[in-house]
Design a protein around this motif. Structure first.
Motif, PDB file in Angstrom:
ATOM      1  N   PHE A 195       0.837  -1.198   0.000  1.00  0.00           N
ATOM      2  CA  PHE A 195       0.000   0.000   0.000  1.00  0.00           C
ATOM      3  C   PHE A 195       0.872   1.248   0.000  1.00  0.00           C
ATOM      4  O   PHE A 195       0.620   2.195  -0.748  1.00  0.00           O
ATOM      5  CB  PHE A 195      -0.914  -0.008   1.227  1.00  0.00           C
ATOM      6  N   ALA A 196       1.934   1.231   0.815  1.00  0.00           N
ATOM      7  CA  ALA A 196       2.820   2.391   0.867  1.00  0.00           C
ATOM      8  C   ALA A 196       3.559   2.573  -0.446  1.00  0.00           C
ATOM      9  O   ALA A 196       3.824   3.691  -0.871  1.00  0.00           O
ATOM     10  CB  ALA A 196       3.809   2.241   2.009  1.00  0.00           C
ATOM     11  N   ALA A 197       3.868   1.475  -1.135  1.00  0.00           N
ATOM     12  CA  ALA A 197       4.583   1.593  -2.403  1.00  0.00           C
ATOM     13  C   ALA A 197       3.641   2.031  -3.515  1.00  0.00           C
ATOM     14  O   ALA A 197       4.066   2.551  -4.535  1.00  0.00           O
ATOM     15  CB  ALA A 197       5.218   0.258  -2.767  1.00  0.00           C
ATOM     16  N   MET A 198       2.326   1.801  -3.297  1.00  0.00           N
ATOM     17  CA  MET A 198       1.344   2.097  -4.326  1.00  0.00           C
ATOM     18  C   MET A 198       0.992   3.579  -4.338  1.00  0.00           C
ATOM     19  O   MET A 198       0.632   4.128  -5.369  1.00  0.00           O
ATOM     20  CB  MET A 198       0.106   1.278  -3.990  1.00  0.00           C
ATOM     21  N   ILE A 199       1.110   4.217  -3.169  1.00  0.00           N
ATOM     22  CA  ILE A 199       0.687   5.610  -3.060  1.00  0.00           C
ATOM     23  C   ILE A 199       1.390   6.517  -4.067  1.00  0.00           C
ATOM     24  O   ILE A 199       0.722   7.295  -4.749  1.00  0.00           O
ATOM     25  CB  ILE A 199       0.870   6.091  -1.612  1.00  0.00           C
ATOM     26  N   PRO A 200       2.730   6.404  -4.229  1.00  0.00           N
ATOM     27  CA  PRO A 200       3.346   7.256  -5.250  1.00  0.00           C
ATOM     28  C   PRO A 200       2.766   7.025  -6.629  1.00  0.00           C
ATOM     29  O   PRO A 200       2.648   7.954  -7.427  1.00  0.00           O
ATOM     30  CB  PRO A 200       4.827   6.886  -5.202  1.00  0.00           C
ATOM     31  N   LEU A 201       2.358   5.776  -6.905  1.00  0.00           N
ATOM     32  CA  LEU A 201       1.830   5.472  -8.233  1.00  0.00           C
ATOM     33  C   LEU A 201       0.488   6.128  -8.468  1.00  0.00           C
ATOM     34  O   LEU A 201       0.223   6.681  -9.514  1.00  0.00           O
ATOM     35  CB  LEU A 201       1.637   3.961  -8.358  1.00  0.00           C
ATOM     36  N   ILE A 202      -0.382   6.026  -7.465  1.00  0.00           N
ATOM     37  CA  ILE A 202      -1.742   6.494  -7.702  1.00  0.00           C
ATOM     38  C   ILE A 202      -1.853   7.995  -7.522  1.00  0.00           C
ATOM     39  O   ILE A 202      -2.580   8.665  -8.238  1.00  0.00           O
ATOM     40  CB  ILE A 202      -2.712   5.767  -6.766  1.00  0.00           C
ATOM     41  N   PHE A 203      -1.113   8.533  -6.541  1.00  0.00           N
ATOM     42  CA  PHE A 203      -1.349   9.938  -6.223  1.00  0.00           C
ATOM     43  C   PHE A 203      -0.286  10.880  -6.773  1.00  0.00           C
ATOM     44  O   PHE A 203      -0.576  12.023  -7.051  1.00  0.00           O
ATOM     45  CB  PHE A 203      -1.464  10.123  -4.711  1.00  0.00           C
ATOM     46  N   ILE A 204       0.951  10.413  -6.902  1.00  0.00           N
ATOM     47  CA  ILE A 204       2.008  11.356  -7.270  1.00  0.00           C
ATOM     48  C   ILE A 204       2.304  11.323  -8.762  1.00  0.00           C
ATOM     49  O   ILE A 204       2.308  12.360  -9.420  1.00  0.00           O
ATOM     50  CB  ILE A 204       3.283  11.090  -6.451  1.00  0.00           C
TER      51      ILE A 204
END
Lengths: 218, 219
Positions: free
Chosen positions: B148-157
């Protein structure tokens, strides 16, 4: 403690020459296959294809070489580590050692690419910084995932399945910087991406540090 | 009183379907009537991210205090989140087919969503390949938090670094830029809440079902 463990990893690795040779040969075969399949003696590839090929080669060789950091270990050995070292020290030493391995692999891959496929990179300092940063990022994520996969059945397939989605964000950032380095754009244009890469590395390392004790306990 | 949220979600959904399909929507270039997808497609993503966040919350709770209830909730929230994600992708492809010309366009948000789904599909594969129940719960909780923490840059940034073709990004017309937006918001915000509540409802049913199953298998 971390340093002792790091030294132990290094001596073990240097003693098992076949493993290093295996990793090196794996990398070489990958590069050579891309050389042959694109029949590069007759025609050259454009910069975008170069960067895609390069990062795929690095991704596969790094995943395969870091996968063994927990997967190959014997059951008795991990019980021994468990009794002498804290999990934090173990994961940090693994991350440090794997970063070293990943950076060396990426640099060797760059060298092989230069020899066989050519070197269209214009801004080499920027590109090498990217290699170092992405190597650290790969190793911190992969060390933790290798720990998870080692506890499950069919760990080798699981390693790939679990790690690729996690690595994509690092890979996308690196490819973006590579594009800038290929075109020789002013460095200020890549600072944002470099900072992002650094931030992703920090997140991955911190999470590996925090979460590893929970896997290690079992 | 406990079932209040169910009544609210049903009432809101009736309102959204009537209002979303019948009320006036702003006329925008290219988008035209497809702008109504906003009420059904976008809440899927809000729902997915919220449900995944709750799943991670229970994963953290499980690591701090290993009760099988937390693990069960974590899995079920991830399950329903994935269902929302698949629906979001399908509704998005339907919409993209009419506005962008093809269902899959390599838009950064589209790719990010696909990767988020991959992460959670990998999570289910991981759960499938560990035999020991307790170890399964612990390993999958660790992977859940990490992924989930690794996914955040993908979805939001990353979508914000590049131009997306989604309305409201990169100079495309979105509902924010127009004066009719307040009318759409009147339906959009309740839609987000309603779909999310429906998700929570499905999760609560699934959790109860699984608990009963566990009780049966014990006897």
């Amino acid at each position: 403690m971390i340093l002792t463990l790091l030294k132990k990893e290094l001596t073990l690795e240097l003693r098992r020459k076949s493993v290093i040779a295996g990793i090196g040969l794996y990398l070489f075969s990958l590069v050579f296959i891309s050389y042959l399949t694109f029949s590069l003696r007759h025609n050259s590839i454009n910069a975008a294809t170069w960067s895609a090929l390069f990062w795929l080669t690095i991704l596969f060789s790094v995943v395969n070489s870091i996968a063994k950091s927990f997967i190959g270990e014997k059951k008795g050995l991990s019980i021994y580590y468990y009794s002498v070292a804290s999990p934090q020290a173990i994961i940090l030493s693994k991350i440090l050692y794997n970063s070293l391995l990943a950076v060396i692999l990426s640099l060797a891959g760059y060298l092989l690419f230069t020899v066989f496929i050519g070197n269209p990179i214009q801004d080499e300092a920027l590109f090498i910084t990217t290699l170092v940063l992405s190597g650290i990022g790969f190793s911190s994520s992969l060390s933790l995932i290798s720990g998870i996969a080692s506890k499950a059945n069919n760990s080798n397939i699981l390693m790939a399945v679990l790690s690729f989605p996690v690595l994509i964000s690092i890979l996308l950032m690196s490819i973006r910087i590579t594009k800038n380095a290929l075109d020789g754009i002013d460095r200020a244009a890549s600072y944002d991406e470099l900072l992002n890469l650094l931030a992703i590395n920090c997140i991955a390392t911190a999470l590996a540090y925090l979460l590893f004790p929970y896997i290690w306990r079992s | 009183m406990k079932n209040l949220y169910k009544y609210i979600s049903v009432a809101l959904l009736v309102y959204i379907h009537l209002g979303g399909l019948l009320l006036e929507a702003p006329r925008l270039n290219i988008l035209n009537e497809t702008v109504r997808a906003l009420y059904f497609h976008v809440p899927m993503w809000f729902g997915m991210v919220l449900l995944y966040s709750i799943s991670v919350y229970y994963a953290i709770k499980f690591l701090r205090n290993p009760l099988s209830d937390f693990d069960l909730k974590s899995v079920e929230y991830a399950n329903v989140g994935t269902a929302f994600g698949i629906l979001g992708i399908l509704t998005g492809m339907l919409w993209a087919n009419y506005t962008w010309g093809s269902p899959w366009h390599g838009d950064p948000k589209q790719n990010g969503a696909a990767i988020a789904l991959l992460v959670y599909l990998a999570y289910f594969v991981l759960r499938g390949s560990v035999d020991n129940e307790e170890q399964k719960a612990r390993l999958s909780a660790v992977y859940n938090i990490f992924a989930f923490a690794a996914m955040i840059p993908l979805i939001f940034i990353i979508p914000r670094l590049t131009d997306s073709m989604h309305p409201g990004n990169g100079g495309n017309p979105g509902f924010n830029a127009y004066d009719l937006d307040s009318r759409m918001r009147l339906i959009f915000y309740p839609a987000v809440i309603a779909w999310f509540l429906i998700g929570v409802w499905i999760v609560s049913l699934r959790v109860r079902y699984r608990l009963l199953q566990n009780q049966l298998s014990e006897n």
